[in-house]
Write a protein that holds these residues in place. Structure first.
Motif, PDB file in Angstrom:
ATOM      1  N   LEU A   1     -36.922 130.475 117.480  1.00  0.00           N
ATOM      2  CA  LEU A   1     -37.182 129.893 116.163  1.00  0.00           C
ATOM      3  C   LEU A   1     -38.351 130.607 115.484  1.00  0.00           C
ATOM      4  CD1 LEU A   1     -36.779 127.675 113.995  1.00  0.00           C
ATOM      5  CD2 LEU A   1     -38.382 126.253 115.323  1.00  0.00           C
ATOM      6  N   PHE A   2     -39.447 130.794 116.204  1.00  0.00           N
ATOM      7  CA  PHE A   2     -40.625 131.457 115.636  1.00  0.00           C
ATOM      8  C   PHE A   2     -40.324 132.904 115.250  1.00  0.00           C
ATOM      9  CE2 PHE A   2     -43.668 128.519 118.219  1.00  0.00           C
ATOM     10  CZ  PHE A   2     -43.432 127.504 117.320  1.00  0.00           C
ATOM     11  N   VAL A   3     -39.567 133.601 116.102  1.00  0.00           N
ATOM     12  CA  VAL A   3     -39.234 134.997 115.812  1.00  0.00           C
ATOM     13  C   VAL A   3     -38.355 135.088 114.573  1.00  0.00           C
ATOM     14  CG1 VAL A   3     -38.012 137.051 116.645  1.00  0.00           C
ATOM     15  CG2 VAL A   3     -39.481 135.748 118.204  1.00  0.00           C
TER      16      VAL A   3
ATOM     17  N   PRO B   1     -41.933 143.150 111.917  1.00  0.00           N
ATOM     18  CA  PRO B   1     -41.085 143.904 112.844  1.00  0.00           C
ATOM     19  C   PRO B   1     -41.142 143.301 114.245  1.00  0.00           C
ATOM     20  CG  PRO B   1     -42.449 145.391 111.541  1.00  0.00           C
ATOM     21  CD  PRO B   1     -42.957 144.008 111.284  1.00  0.00           C
ATOM     22  N   SER B   2     -40.081 143.466 115.002  1.00  0.00           N
ATOM     23  CA  SER B   2     -39.992 142.895 116.348  1.00  0.00           C
ATOM     24  C   SER B   2     -41.130 143.377 117.243  1.00  0.00           C
ATOM     25  CB  SER B   2     -38.648 143.262 116.980  1.00  0.00           C
ATOM     26  OG  SER B   2     -37.579 142.831 116.182  1.00  0.00           O
ATOM     27  N   LEU B   3     -41.456 144.657 117.157  1.00  0.00           N
ATOM     28  CA  LEU B   3     -42.509 145.217 117.988  1.00  0.00           C
ATOM     29  C   LEU B   3     -43.856 144.576 117.678  1.00  0.00           C
ATOM     30  CD1 LEU B   3     -43.451 147.217 120.099  1.00  0.00           C
ATOM     31  CD2 LEU B   3     -43.556 148.985 118.328  1.00  0.00           C
ATOM     32  N   VAL B   4     -44.128 144.325 116.422  1.00  0.00           N
ATOM     33  CA  VAL B   4     -45.385 143.694 116.016  1.00  0.00           C
ATOM     34  C   VAL B   4     -45.451 142.250 116.522  1.00  0.00           C
ATOM     35  CG1 VAL B   4     -46.687 142.844 114.024  1.00  0.00           C
ATOM     36  CG2 VAL B   4     -45.759 145.155 114.014  1.00  0.00           C
ATOM     37  N   ILE B   5     -44.351 141.532 116.404  1.00  0.00           N
ATOM     38  CA  ILE B   5     -44.310 140.150 116.883  1.00  0.00           C
ATOM     39  C   ILE B   5     -44.613 140.095 118.374  1.00  0.00           C
ATOM     40  CG2 ILE B   5     -42.886 138.098 117.172  1.00  0.00           C
ATOM     41  CD1 ILE B   5     -41.224 139.031 114.775  1.00  0.00           C
ATOM     42  N   ALA B   6     -43.959 140.960 119.143  1.00  0.00           N
ATOM     43  CA  ALA B   6     -44.171 140.985 120.589  1.00  0.00           C
ATOM     44  C   ALA B   6     -45.609 141.395 120.927  1.00  0.00           C
ATOM     45  CB  ALA B   6     -43.185 141.947 121.243  1.00  0.00           C
ATOM     46  N   THR B   7     -46.131 142.379 120.195  1.00  0.00           N
ATOM     47  CA  THR B   7     -47.487 142.873 120.455  1.00  0.00           C
ATOM     48  C   THR B   7     -48.527 141.791 120.231  1.00  0.00           C
ATOM     49  OG1 THR B   7     -46.875 145.138 119.834  1.00  0.00           O
ATOM     50  CG2 THR B   7     -49.221 144.588 119.819  1.00  0.00           C
TER      51      THR B   7
ATOM     52  N   ALA C   1     -43.663 143.008 128.839  1.00  0.00           N
ATOM     53  CA  ALA C   1     -43.783 143.613 127.511  1.00  0.00           C
ATOM     54  C   ALA C   1     -42.442 144.130 127.019  1.00  0.00           C
ATOM     55  CB  ALA C   1     -44.803 144.749 127.559  1.00  0.00           C
ATOM     56  N   MET C   2     -41.748 144.855 127.878  1.00  0.00           N
ATOM     57  CA  MET C   2     -40.467 145.418 127.477  1.00  0.00           C
ATOM     58  C   MET C   2     -39.400 144.339 127.314  1.00  0.00           C
ATOM     59  SD  MET C   2     -41.399 148.374 127.005  1.00  0.00           S
ATOM     60  CE  MET C   2     -39.790 148.940 126.444  1.00  0.00           C
ATOM     61  N   HIS C   3     -39.531 143.259 128.056  1.00  0.00           N
ATOM     62  CA  HIS C   3     -38.619 142.123 127.872  1.00  0.00           C
ATOM     63  C   HIS C   3     -38.750 141.556 126.463  1.00  0.00           C
ATOM     64  CE1 HIS C   3     -36.924 138.099 128.082  1.00  0.00           C
ATOM     65  NE2 HIS C   3     -38.128 137.594 127.830  1.00  0.00           N
ATOM     66  N   PHE C   4     -39.993 141.282 126.044  1.00  0.00           N
ATOM     67  CA  PHE C   4     -40.200 140.721 124.710  1.00  0.00           C
ATOM     68  C   PHE C   4     -39.750 141.692 123.624  1.00  0.00           C
ATOM     69  CE2 PHE C   4     -43.692 137.776 126.406  1.00  0.00           C
ATOM     70  CZ  PHE C   4     -42.852 136.686 126.364  1.00  0.00           C
TER      71      PHE C   4
ATOM     72  N   THR D   1     -36.099 142.373 119.399  1.00  0.00           N
ATOM     73  CA  THR D   1     -35.311 143.323 118.615  1.00  0.00           C
ATOM     74  C   THR D   1     -33.854 142.882 118.555  1.00  0.00           C
ATOM     75  OG1 THR D   1     -36.782 145.132 119.283  1.00  0.00           O
ATOM     76  CG2 THR D   1     -34.640 145.739 118.353  1.00  0.00           C
ATOM     77  N   SER D   2     -33.360 142.361 119.663  1.00  0.00           N
ATOM     78  CA  SER D   2     -31.959 141.908 119.688  1.00  0.00           C
ATOM     79  C   SER D   2     -31.715 140.801 118.672  1.00  0.00           C
ATOM     80  CB  SER D   2     -31.579 141.413 121.090  1.00  0.00           C
ATOM     81  OG  SER D   2     -32.101 140.127 121.363  1.00  0.00           O
ATOM     82  N   LEU D   3     -32.734 139.973 118.431  1.00  0.00           N
ATOM     83  CA  LEU D   3     -32.592 138.868 117.480  1.00  0.00           C
ATOM     84  C   LEU D   3     -32.439 139.356 116.039  1.00  0.00           C
ATOM     85  CD1 LEU D   3     -35.219 136.424 119.004  1.00  0.00           C
ATOM     86  CD2 LEU D   3     -32.758 135.991 118.796  1.00  0.00           C
TER      87      LEU D   3
END
Length: 315
Positions: free
Chosen positions: A33-35, A41-47, A88-91, A96-98
């Motif tokens: 939901l948050f994502v 960008p997905s990378l920024v969210i995960a970071t 890290a790579m999981h997130f 990104t898949s989302l």
């Protein structure tokens, strides 16, 4: 041989580990939901999710729990760092898949992780699993497929997203397997400090190399980053890491299959999305499967855990 910081043969949990897993499942179910609500960008969210988590927990660890960090061997530090890279790579792959496929499709594929956890635990650490527990795990996976079956889409973008979600399942399995080994010997604060620190550093480096901007983002995005850190990681993943000291990684992995149920509930509360009969039925199947699995899984004695851990490292 260095004396273990915690003796799992006498160390009794303050609360029921299964209750901690339930809290963790409820917390991580907010992730998708948050994502989805974030425009970053997905990378920024995960970071930022992992970086904020590390910055919040680090002061307590380096001041109050400094001795726990100092007691870690080089091997334990390296394994915890490897666990962080997996996380890290999981997130990164999951977030990104989302962006390419639906929440339901992505979540269903990510929750195939028990298959990889059980396989990895058996191959590398000889962690047994009963036939009844395997039946419960299969039932929970079936429920996940039921929940998301109507949302699978055909097309290049959706297929790419599905592949990324499946990769995320493999990566988080590595994170759980390593965590299970280390949590029998390393304190929660020391493990999470190294793991979250390694995960944060990994994503920051990837962001720098890919020239992904760290700012500017809207206030809404910053609040979502913080919510992902506090709710989904500190409350969610840290609950799992604590429970890994007392429960097999496969139990944690199958319990996380309850995440789609939470996602449906939050979507109903915050997005006014009414669950379909298929989702309600699938959620019920997931809960039954989780119950059978957790009731049937055998928790290895501490000495067996430690013996298998060192045997696995030599292989």
């Amino acid at each position: 041989m260095r004396k273990l910081m915690h003796d799992t043969t006498t160390d009794k949990p303050l609360i029921n580990p299964y209750l901690a897993v339930l809290v963790g499942v409820l917390a991580v179910s907010f992730s998708s939901l948050f994502v989805k609500l974030s425009s970053a960008p997905s990378l920024v969210i995960a970071t930022y999710r992992l970086l904020f988590t590390f910055l919040i927990l680090a002061p307590f660890t380096v001041t109050v729990k400094r001795s726990h960090l100092a007691s870690m061997s080089r091997r334990e530090v390296l394994l915890a760092a490897a666990s962080g890279i997996f996380l890290a790579m999981h997130f990164f792959t999951w977030f990104t898949s989302l962006k390419y496929t639906s929440v339901a499709s992505s979540t269903v594929l990510v929750t195939t992780q028990p298959v990889f956890v059980v396989l990895g635990s058996y191959l590398f650490f000889r962690e047994k699993i009963t036939a009844r527990a395997m039946l419960g795990g299969a039932l929970a996976l079936t429920g996940s497929v039921i929940v998301g079956a109507s949302d699978f889409r055909v097309g290049a973008d959706a297929l790419f997203g599905d592949v990324l979600a499946l990769a995320a399942a493999v990566l988080v399995s590595g994170y759980l397997i390593i965590g299970r080994r280390l949590r029998s010997m390393v304190s929660l604060s020391a493990y999470t400090f190294v793991t979250y620190g390694s995960a944060s550093l990994t994503l920051v480096l990837i962001s720098l190399v890919s020239r992904t901007p760290f700012f500017p983002y809207s206030l809404k995005d910053w609040l979502l980053f913080l919510a992902l850190a506090v709710v989904c990681t500190i409350l969610g993943h840290t609950s799992f890491n604590w429970a890994l000291r007392y429960l097999p990684a496969s139990v944690i992995a199958v319990s996380v299959l309850g995440e789609p149920i939470g996602a449906i509930i939050w979507a109903f509360v915050f997005l006014a999305e009414i669950p379909t009969p298929r989702q309600i039925f699938g959620g019920t199947v997931i809960l039954i499967g989780i119950y059978i699995f957790t009731r049937s899984s055998r928790t290895p004695p501490a000495r067996e855990i430690q013996s298998n851990f060192h045997t696995g490292l030599r292989q």
